[in-house]
Scaffold this motif. Structure first.
Motif, mmCIF file in Angstrom:
data_model
loop_
_atom_site.group_PDB
_atom_site.id
_atom_site.type_symbol
_atom_site.label_atom_id
_atom_site.label_comp_id
_atom_site.label_asym_id
_atom_site.label_seq_id
_atom_site.Cartn_x
_atom_site.Cartn_y
_atom_site.Cartn_z
ATOM 1 N N ARG A 20 47.778 36.219 41.590
ATOM 2 C CA ARG A 20 46.443 35.606 41.466
ATOM 3 C C ARG A 20 46.518 34.103 41.723
ATOM 4 N N ASP A 26 40.961 38.067 42.995
ATOM 5 C CA ASP A 26 40.427 38.531 41.718
ATOM 6 C C ASP A 26 39.559 39.757 41.992
ATOM 7 N N ASN A 27 39.026 40.356 40.929
ATOM 8 C CA ASN A 27 38.237 41.580 41.096
ATOM 9 C C ASN A 27 36.989 41.382 41.960
ATOM 10 N N SER A 70 43.265 46.884 43.718
ATOM 11 C CA SER A 70 43.717 46.106 42.564
ATOM 12 C C SER A 70 45.179 46.442 42.262
#
Length: 158
Positions: A20, A26-27, A70
């Motif tokens: 990250r 990120d999501n 993810s």
């Protein structure tokens, strides 16, 4: 709890945090990438019919793909599926993987900052190679390093 049991989740969390920090992934970025990419897939003359023949309710597929990316991009471990069996039966070969990668690269470069796009693309290239090997093997073809799978009798698109 034994000593080693706590190390796995802590190591995974540290690896995720490092990715990250390095990439900015990120999501919300994963969601933008997945939704934009599959919008292109659905509109694509080559890949669209293959997907349309198998997916009628797109939202569950998109949510699954967000969990998949993810897990792949951030090492979160939230995807628990098995993509190979689903892809192995598709009427696809090297040309389809090339098209999939072209659309993915284009989408990643447009939707993500450079470090994130590079990270996603590297993962996508590995995934495409692995899936192509699996599809070929399912069709009775063992590829050597650098070989591509081309169907002798091209299957219909849908």
């Amino acid at each position: 709890m034994e000593h080693g049991e706590a190390e796995g989740p802590a190591r995974r969390a540290a690896a995720t945090a490092a990715i990250r920090a390095r990439t900015g992934i990120d999501n919300p970025m994963i969601e933008r990438l997945v939704r934009s990419f599959y919008d292109r897939i659905r509109a694509d003359a080559v890949l669209g019919p293959i997907f349309a023949a198998r997916i009628t309710d797109w939202e569950p597929h998109l949510l699954t793909m967000m969990r998949f990316w993810s897990s792949v991009a951030l090492l979160t471990g939230i995807y628990h599926g098995q993509p190979m069996p689903k892809h192995a039966v598709l009427p696809i070969d090297a040309a389809h993987f090339d098209r999939w990668l072209a659309l993915f690269r284009q989408t990643a470069r447009e939707v993500c900052p450079p470090a994130a796009a590079d990270h996603f693309i590297e993962k996508a290239e590995r995934i495409a190679e692995s899936l192509e090997l699996g599809v070929a093997l399912t069709q009775g073809t063992l590829l050597r390093k650098g070989e591509r799978f081309v169907r002798e009798d091209p299957a219909p698109a849908a």
